[in-house]
Design a protein around this motif. Structure first.
Motif, mmCIF file in Angstrom:
data_model
loop_
_atom_site.group_PDB
_atom_site.id
_atom_site.type_symbol
_atom_site.label_atom_id
_atom_site.label_comp_id
_atom_site.label_asym_id
_atom_site.label_seq_id
_atom_site.Cartn_x
_atom_site.Cartn_y
_atom_site.Cartn_z
ATOM 1 N N GLY A 1 -4.289 -16.501 -10.736
ATOM 2 C CA GLY A 1 -4.182 -15.144 -11.646
ATOM 3 C C GLY A 1 -2.449 -15.386 -12.092
ATOM 4 O O GLY A 1 -2.130 -14.534 -13.232
ATOM 5 N N MET A 2 -2.132 -16.101 -11.232
ATOM 6 C CA MET A 2 -0.531 -16.040 -11.828
ATOM 7 C C MET A 2 -0.196 -17.456 -12.821
ATOM 8 O O MET A 2 0.784 -17.309 -13.001
ATOM 9 C CB MET A 2 0.516 -16.807 -10.705
ATOM 10 C CG MET A 2 0.658 -15.550 -9.053
ATOM 11 S SD MET A 2 0.396 -16.281 -7.827
ATOM 12 C CE MET A 2 2.537 -16.099 -8.158
ATOM 13 N N VAL A 3 -1.278 -18.617 -12.939
ATOM 14 C CA VAL A 3 -0.621 -19.428 -13.852
ATOM 15 C C VAL A 3 -1.904 -19.800 -14.901
ATOM 16 O O VAL A 3 -1.629 -20.143 -16.521
ATOM 17 C CB VAL A 3 -0.822 -20.438 -13.147
ATOM 18 C CG1 VAL A 3 0.547 -20.928 -12.590
ATOM 19 C CG2 VAL A 3 -2.163 -20.721 -12.684
ATOM 20 N N GLN A 4 -2.958 -18.112 -15.025
ATOM 21 C CA GLN A 4 -3.580 -18.883 -16.255
ATOM 22 C C GLN A 4 -3.194 -17.640 -17.070
ATOM 23 O O GLN A 4 -2.485 -16.825 -17.422
ATOM 24 C CB GLN A 4 -5.568 -18.649 -15.630
ATOM 25 C CG GLN A 4 -5.455 -19.457 -14.820
ATOM 26 C CD GLN A 4 -6.861 -19.421 -14.418
ATOM 27 O OE1 GLN A 4 -7.758 -18.819 -14.408
ATOM 28 N NE2 GLN A 4 -7.124 -20.584 -13.514
ATOM 29 N N TYR A 5 -4.207 -17.225 -17.984
ATOM 30 C CA TYR A 5 -4.192 -16.440 -19.778
ATOM 31 C C TYR A 5 -3.764 -15.080 -19.197
ATOM 32 O O TYR A 5 -2.575 -15.127 -20.487
ATOM 33 C CB TYR A 5 -5.365 -16.482 -20.498
ATOM 34 C CG TYR A 5 -6.001 -17.089 -20.880
ATOM 35 C CD1 TYR A 5 -4.946 -18.664 -21.366
ATOM 36 C CD2 TYR A 5 -7.060 -17.749 -21.191
ATOM 37 C CE1 TYR A 5 -5.599 -19.259 -21.939
ATOM 38 C CE2 TYR A 5 -7.743 -18.583 -22.196
ATOM 39 C CZ TYR A 5 -6.768 -19.744 -23.069
ATOM 40 O OH TYR A 5 -7.319 -20.370 -23.370
ATOM 41 N N ALA B 1 -0.911 -14.862 -17.359
ATOM 42 C CA ALA B 1 0.132 -14.536 -17.072
ATOM 43 C C ALA B 1 0.747 -15.073 -18.576
ATOM 44 O O ALA B 1 2.636 -15.082 -18.455
ATOM 45 C CB ALA B 1 0.919 -15.914 -15.791
ATOM 46 N N ALA B 2 -0.368 -16.654 -19.199
ATOM 47 C CA ALA B 2 -0.075 -17.012 -19.714
ATOM 48 C C ALA B 2 0.781 -16.549 -21.317
ATOM 49 O O ALA B 2 1.865 -16.635 -22.500
ATOM 50 C CB ALA B 2 -0.465 -18.256 -20.612
ATOM 51 N N PHE B 3 0.032 -15.447 -21.282
ATOM 52 C CA PHE B 3 0.197 -14.122 -22.862
ATOM 53 C C PHE B 3 0.958 -13.631 -21.883
ATOM 54 O O PHE B 3 1.947 -13.068 -23.494
ATOM 55 C CB PHE B 3 -1.418 -13.394 -22.554
ATOM 56 C CG PHE B 3 -3.053 -13.970 -23.113
ATOM 57 C CD1 PHE B 3 -2.323 -15.064 -23.835
ATOM 58 C CD2 PHE B 3 -3.918 -13.610 -22.648
ATOM 59 C CE1 PHE B 3 -3.808 -15.490 -23.785
ATOM 60 C CE2 PHE B 3 -5.050 -13.576 -23.513
ATOM 61 C CZ PHE B 3 -4.982 -15.697 -23.547
ATOM 62 N N ALA B 4 1.099 -13.451 -21.251
ATOM 63 C CA ALA B 4 2.659 -12.298 -20.844
ATOM 64 C C ALA B 4 4.233 -13.231 -21.188
ATOM 65 O O ALA B 4 4.824 -12.515 -21.863
ATOM 66 C CB ALA B 4 2.419 -12.004 -19.566
ATOM 67 N N THR B 5 4.039 -14.492 -21.025
ATOM 68 C CA THR B 5 5.157 -14.747 -21.049
ATOM 69 C C THR B 5 5.347 -15.157 -22.225
ATOM 70 O O THR B 5 6.370 -15.168 -22.802
ATOM 71 C CB THR B 5 4.649 -16.505 -20.282
ATOM 72 O OG1 THR B 5 4.478 -16.150 -19.497
ATOM 73 C CG2 THR B 5 6.277 -17.402 -20.980
ATOM 74 N N LEU B 6 3.882 -15.552 -23.461
ATOM 75 C CA LEU B 6 4.343 -14.969 -24.856
ATOM 76 C C LEU B 6 4.707 -13.901 -25.377
ATOM 77 O O LEU B 6 5.733 -13.614 -26.157
ATOM 78 C CB LEU B 6 2.432 -15.284 -25.497
ATOM 79 C CG LEU B 6 2.506 -16.914 -25.280
ATOM 80 C CD1 LEU B 6 1.534 -17.333 -25.843
ATOM 81 C CD2 LEU B 6 3.789 -18.434 -26.029
ATOM 82 N N VAL B 7 4.377 -13.101 -25.059
ATOM 83 C CA VAL B 7 5.239 -11.215 -25.051
ATOM 84 C C VAL B 7 6.308 -11.645 -24.806
ATOM 85 O O VAL B 7 6.838 -10.648 -25.724
ATOM 86 C CB VAL B 7 4.296 -10.157 -24.783
ATOM 87 C CG1 VAL B 7 4.776 -8.719 -24.352
ATOM 88 C CG2 VAL B 7 2.646 -10.550 -25.226
#
Length: 399
Positions: free
Chosen positions: A113-117, A119-125
């Motif tokens: 949950g710390m490395v999949q979608y 977290a990835a979506f939050a990084t892009l936001v």
């Protein structure tokens, strides 16, 4: 020029880490599970029971992870998550007993949950809030190749290595490939913050009015949970179910259509989906999955019907991944995005964890066709919830 290049680089880097993350932490499990069962002296059903439990606990941890993403940055959480993923894969590989193996699988799902979608979506936001919806589409297009790449890799490796050795190799991939990329993204984010200085941070304002947010959160969480239940139930039994209804050896070929259809839906959305709002995208996604289930329930062993089912399910699943990232941003804005998506993920993952068992019991009790219609009915409720959210946005915009 700098502000254009960095988001593109971030999307590409995250695409690589999503392929490795989903491939090593999720998709490879079904290939390696028989070896785990034989090695540990337990049944295959017990191995999958441990996996389902880990999905449930991982879902419960999602809100906590989401709050930390808002607090310290999503890329920082992903960097820590890469280290934890590598460590838990190594713990799985070492586990001398069933109890330690079960603990390791649970920890593995939490680190996922710390490395999949999510977290990835939050990084892009965090990186570019206003272009995040398009970036999410590009990212899911790249990430869609995880199963295509890692199912064959895991299958080939089982001919040469034990599941423990494979997990050690996967641990090295997370540590050597994913962690440096996540660390680089984190450093880019910090450098960008320093460049901006005291300039106000760009934000996206949600389409829902403050008084409508609680109702919207409940409806969207319910809708994603129902559509997630539909997808998880069918995917867990897809190939055996197709074989059971009389499609025989064609079941594997038909099931393999799911992955390409999933990628194709994201490609179509990337090229033609600009006119669709995120609520409309979510409605289309849920509707495609429902239509697929109904087609298979009606057509049974008719080959064209089964092909249409696999394609519809794949198309719906591909768009669903995009909607999970873009709809919360559209409705609630970029402020607190990590915590919001964490709550939604908790409901979706916890519900999805029970889906394989529930669907298996329903097929045993009532048969495949009736079970598919029940699944379709649940998915229809999800469509109605998405429609209610879309209607509330229109009412707010008119007012």
């Amino acid at each position: 020029m700098h502000t254009i290049k960095v988001p593109a680089g971030i999307v590409c880097a995250l695409g690589v880490t999503q392929i490795v993350g989903y491939g090593t932490l999720y998709y490879s499990f079904s290939i390696l599970a028989p070896g785990m069962a034989n090695d540990l002296g337990i049944s295959l059903e017990q191995v999958f029971a441990v996996f389902s439990l880990s999905l449930f606990i991982g879902g419960l941890s999602a809100p906590f992870i989401g709050r930390y993403m808002d607090r310290i940055g999503a890329a920082a959480v992903m960097t820590i998550g890469s280290m934890l993923s590598a460590g838990t894969l190594a713990l799985c590989a070492w586990s001398p007993s069933v109890a330690i193996f079960a603990l390791a699988i649970v920890l593995l799902e939490i680190s996922s949950g710390m490395v999949q979608y999510q977290a990835a979506f939050a990084t892009l936001v965090e990186s570019e809030p206003r272009s995040a919806s398009r970036s999410i589409t590009y990212l899911t297009l790249i990430g869609g190749f995880a199963s295509t790449i890692f199912w064959p890799i895991a299958a080939v490796l089982t001919g040469y290595l034990s599941w423990r050795e494979i997990y050690l190799a996967f641990a090295a991939l997370n540590l050597i490939v994913c962690m440096p990329l996540h660390c680089w993204i984190m450093l880019c984010a910090r450098a960008s913050s320093k460049q901006e200085g005291a300039r106000p941070r760009e934000v996206v304002i949600g389409a829902l009015e403050p008084e409508a947010r609680r109702r919207g959160m409940l409806l969207v969480s319910l809708a994603f949970s129902l559509s997630g239940f539909t997808l998880a139930a069918i995917l867990a039994h897809m190939v055996p179910m197709l074989g059971r209804i009389g499609l025989g050896s064609a079941a594997v070929v038909i099931g393999s259509l799911f992955g390409p259809a999933q990628v194709m839906s994201r490609l179509i959305n990337m090229v033609f989906g600009k006119s669709l709002s995120p609520p409309a995208l979510a409605i289309v996604s849920a509707a495609l999955m429902v239509v697929g289930a109904v087609i298979l329930g009606l057509s049974r062993d008719w080959l064209p019907g089964a092909v249409a089912f696999a394609i519809c399910l794949g198309l719906g699943s591909g768009i669903n991944s995009i909607a999970q990232g873009s709809l919360p941003l559209y409705l609630f804005g970029s402020a607190g995005y990590g915590a919001i998506t964490g709550k939604m993920a908790a409901a979706r993952l916890a519900t999805g964890a029970a889906a394989p068992f529930a669907f298996a019991a329903a097929m045993t009790q009532f048969g495949t066709a009736i079970s598919l219609f029940v699944i379709a009915a649940l998915g229809t409720l999800g469509i109605l919830a998405f429609v209610a959210v879309a209607s509330s946005v229109r009412r707010d915009s008119v007012a």
